[in-house]
Each structure stands twice: as structure tokens, then as C-alpha cells.
Design an enzyme around this catalytic site. Structure first.
Site, mmCIF file in Angstrom:
data_model
loop_
_atom_site.group_PDB
_atom_site.id
_atom_site.type_symbol
_atom_site.label_atom_id
_atom_site.label_comp_id
_atom_site.label_asym_id
_atom_site.label_seq_id
_atom_site.Cartn_x
_atom_site.Cartn_y
_atom_site.Cartn_z
ATOM 1 N N PHE A 149 0.863 -1.180 0.000
ATOM 2 C CA PHE A 149 0.000 0.000 0.000
ATOM 3 C C PHE A 149 0.895 1.225 0.000
ATOM 4 C CE2 PHE A 149 -2.685 3.397 1.430
ATOM 5 C CZ PHE A 149 -3.905 3.111 0.838
ATOM 6 N N ASP A 234 9.300 2.589 1.547
ATOM 7 C CA ASP A 234 8.116 3.269 2.058
ATOM 8 C C ASP A 234 8.014 2.929 3.544
ATOM 9 O OD1 ASP A 234 5.586 3.928 2.935
ATOM 10 O OD2 ASP A 234 4.594 3.411 1.054
ATOM 11 N N LYS A 263 2.275 9.146 8.719
ATOM 12 C CA LYS A 263 1.717 8.674 9.995
ATOM 13 C C LYS A 263 2.474 9.230 11.209
ATOM 14 C CE LYS A 263 0.009 4.299 7.989
ATOM 15 N NZ LYS A 263 -1.397 4.534 7.779
#
Ligand SMILES: Cc1ncc(COP(=O)(O)O)c(C=O)c1O
Length: 421
Positions: A149, A234, A263
Site C-alpha cells: 500500500f 516506504d 503517519k
């Protein structure tokens, strides 16, 4: 104070219903606790998709943001501001010494990384053939992993290896291939003369907390070096101490060309970071591009978000939170694996630090649920916030400040829910 029902009714009337939200309205948070509009208390073992890395309303973070709010919020990126520099210095010092670009989300950070690969593929064309839509020759293809993702922008969706995320949004930009995670052979087979980069999560998050074999990332680095490919990690999920190291890739002897953060780096404020080695970051260097701006955002790296990031790295270091996460994570994984030996409903327990996945088997004898979301609901009713991905993997990603007795209290509720419903 408004009731849960009021808050939800007004929400549904005026907001896009893009998510299946729980029937809960949270009004306050403190440390690892959340409180809803009815005064019910929850133990939060998911921390807002991991973003609440220091928990709710951490006093140092609240102070840093308040002090910054009284000093300076936003001037735009034509001027220099100190909080950005503080945050970038910490990322370079604790990471691999790269140079940071600030934006707002994990998807933004990956978009910045992918745009950089497009510049790299033209500056280092190799034997690449014609690039679609241009009169140039070079490289532009990016390989990513299935179940990955990387975000919900057009490019990041194309890189995301989950068909359900992309469905309905075709045509997507060309040049993205998703191949099996944790397989160097799959990447080798997908390579061609127009490949310019590989993007992977050091540990897959949305894919269900998938930890690669120890040789995967180091051998991927070697492959990228051999083919002059940019290696992008990532670290939107795995950054900022979550896995027991400052950045997830530090579990292995490997560094990327580009690392992206989101995040936890803003602790709940909107912040994304793309950090690249100087050689690669220079492709965005306006002083070396004849004054042409190749990438920018208006609010990226605003003073409030970057003051928060600088304080997050300070607290992570001062309170040795990555080490704490590593220790508690090991404790939780051992406890859950012991539980699994006598409860066949737990198929696998995996993760690093406080980034833990518990894969459930709803077909196990005596199992009361069909889907992990039923477990999440039952836990919530009992005052415990957890999450599910890929239908059967319960994910735990508590704030790194959690104490062992709090974590154990949560695990006791979770184990009871698995056995008794
Ligand atoms: C690994 C990874 N990268 C990127 C993203 C996108 O981040 P954001 O939702 O902040 O755009 C996510 C979101 O879950 C993620 O897990």
C-alpha cells in the site's frame, strides 16, 4: 456535550461517507486511553493507524505545538523556518543522512519519491527506449509488491499492489508492475531496460504485517545497484521507532536511495516526508535546475507539523522508545505465540517492535467468528481498540509510550475475545 447519536447524525448529513466508520464518537484522548461522547474509556492499541506514535496529548508534544502556535504557523516555503530544519536534521542523523522534503501525507511523500524517479530515469537513461508521451529515451517503470500500500493518489494507487484500491479509477498512469513480495526472483523477472526504481515497505502494513526474509532487502539493494535502480523504502508505517528501530530498514544492513515517512512522523498532525540521498535529492535542486521548480507544496512542512516532528524525534531518543518498542513487542509476540500453541484460531503471530499482526483462522474448530472485523467489534465493545487488515489479520500498533501492564491488559481482553467472543 453532544451525544454519540447527535455527532454521527450531523456527520452523516454533511460529510462524504467514504469509510465504514464505527458507531463511536471520540471526544478526548490521554496517553493510551480514549474516551467517547458517552464517557466510555478505551485502551487504544492502534493509535490512529499508528500515527499517534507518542500516544494522545503527550505533554511534550502538546507543549511544543502550543509554543509554536504562539510563535509562527506558516509563511510558505519561499522563506526559511527553523522547525523544518530541526526535523530534517533529526531524520538525517537518525536515518541515513539524506535530505528531506516535507509534504502532508504518506501518499504525498510517495508521490514526491515517484516524481523523483521520473527525473532520474531521464538523467540516467541507460539503454531505455522511448518514454511514452515524450520525445525522449530513458527509463520510467517502477516495480512494487503485491499486497503493498503506497497511497490513494493516481501514481501511488498504481504502485499499490491491491486491486481493490485501484478498481474504478482506471486508466492509471503507465509503468507500474506489482510482483510478489519477499521474492527477489519476481523482481528480476519483472525488470526490463526501462525499469528505474523499486518501491517496497520494509515490513508490509496494510498487506497484513508481512516481515520479509532477512536476505530480501540486502539482496534487493544489491540488485538495484547492479541495474542502477533507485530503491525506495516506504516507511510510512515502519518509521519513527514503530518497529523497534528508528526506521524499519535498520533491522537489516541496508540503506535506500529514498525513504518516505508519514503517519507517526507528525504524531497525528498532517506531515509526510521524502528523504533522499544528496545525489538523488539534487534532481529537485532548483539551484542546479536553472531555477526551475520541479516539486513543491504550499503547506508542506508548516511550522506546527514540523515542530511536532522535531519533538517526536527528541522524545524517541530521550526516552529510548525504539528500544522500549522492541522489548515490549518481543514480550507481546512471545505471549501471543504461547497462546497460539493451545488455540488453533491463531494461525500466525508476526511483526517487529510494536507493529504486530495476528493472523486468525476462522475455520478453526469452535471458532465463533467468520471474519476478523467481528473480533475488532467485540474488542471495542469491551473497551479495546484494535484493527484488522486482509480480513483475518488483527493488527496492533499502540503508542510507543505504552507500559507493559497496559499492553498486557489489552492482550488479556483480546485473548478472552478470541476464546469466548
Ligand atoms: C506503507 C504506506 N504507505 C503510504 C500510505 C499512505 O499514507 P496516507 O494515508 O498518509 O496518504 C500508507 C497508508 O496507510 C501506508 O500504509
Amino acid at each position: 456535550m453532544a451525544t454519540t447519536a447527535d455527532i454521527i447524525a450531523r456527520h452523516d448529513k454533511h460529510m462524504v461517507i467514504n469509510l465504514a466508520r464505527w458507531p463511536v464518537a471520540i471526544v478526548r484522548g490521554q496517553g493510551v486511553k480514549l474516551f467517547d461522547a458517552e464517557g466510555k474509556e478505551y485502551l487504544d492499541l492502534f493509535a490512529g493507524f499508528g500515527a499517534g506514535i507518542l500516544g494522545h496529548c503527550h505533554p511534550d508534544l502538546a507543549r511544543a505545538v502550543c509554543e509554536q502556535a504562539h510563535q509562527l504557523w506558516h509563511v510558505g516555503n519561499l522563506m526559511h523556518t527553523e522547525p523544518q530544519t530541526h526535523a530534517a536534521e533529526a531524520i538525517a542523523r537518525l536515518g541515513f543522512g539524506g535530505k528531506s522534503f516535507f509534504c502532508h501525507t504518506g501518499a504525498d511523500a510517495n508521490e514526491a519519491a515517484i516524481k523523483l524517479t521520473r527525473l532520474y530515469g531521464k538523467a540516467h537513461p541507460g539503454k531505455g527506449g522511448p518514454i511514452p508521451g515524450t520525445s525522449l529515451k530513458g527509463r520510467y517503470k517502477v516495480i512494487s509488491a503485491t499486497r503493498s500500500f503506497h497511497g490513494r493518489g493516481m501514481a501511488t494507487m498504481a504502485a499499490t499492489g491491491q486491486p481493490a484500491v485501484r478498481e474504478g479509477f482506471e486508466p492509471l498512469p503507465a509503468g507500474y508492475l506489482n510482483v510478489e513480495y519477499n521474492s527477489l526472483d519476481a523482481i528480476k523477472a519483472a525488470l526490463d531496460e526501462q525499469t528505474v526504481a523499486v518501491i517496497v515497505e520494509p515490513i508490509q502494513g496494510e498487506g497484513g504485517i508481512c516481515v520479509p526474509d532477512d536476505h530480501y532487502l540486502p539482496s534487493l539493494r544489491k540488485l538495484c545497484d547492479e541495474h542502477d535502480l533507485l530503491l525506495i523504502f516506504d516507511e510510512v508505517w515502519t518509521g519513527c521507532g514503530r518497529t523497534g528501530k528508528y526506521f524499519g530498514h535498520q533491522h537489516w544492513p541496508v540503506t535506500p536511495d529514498i525513504m518516505t515517512l508519514g503517519k507517526g512522523v507528525g504524531g497525528g498532525l498532517a506531515l509526510g516526508v521524502m528523504c533522499a540521498t544528496e545525489r538523488v535529492a539534487d534532481l529537485y535542486n532548483v539551484k542546479k535546475n536553472g531555477g526551475v521548480v520541479k516539486h513543491a507544496t504550499t503547506l508542506g512542512g508548516n511550522c506546527l507539523a514540523t515542530a511536532a516532528a522535531a519533538m517526536i524525534f527528541h522524545v524517541l531518543e530521550r526516552d529510548k522508545l525504539p528500544e522500549h518498542a522492541a522489548k515490549l513487542g518481543l514480550h507481546a509476540i512471545n505471549r501471543l505465540r504461547t497462546f497460539a500453541t493451545s488455540h488453533s484460531v491463531v494461525k500466525d503471530v508476526r511483526g517487529k517492535g510494536l507493529f504486530i499482526g495476528i493472523e486468525l483462522d476462522p475455520t478453526a474448530p469452535g471458532c465463533w467468528f467468520k471474519d476478523g472485523s467481528e473480533v475488532v467489534t467485540r474488542c471495542r465493545e469491551k473497551g479495546l481498540m484494535v484493527n484488522v487488515s486482509q480480513k483475518t489479520v488483527i493488527r496492533l500498533a499502540p503508542p510507543l509510550i505504552i507500559a507493559q501492564d497496559e499492553l498486557d491488559r489489552g492482550l488479556t481482553i483480546f485473548e478472552e475475545v478470541l476464546t469466548k467472543g
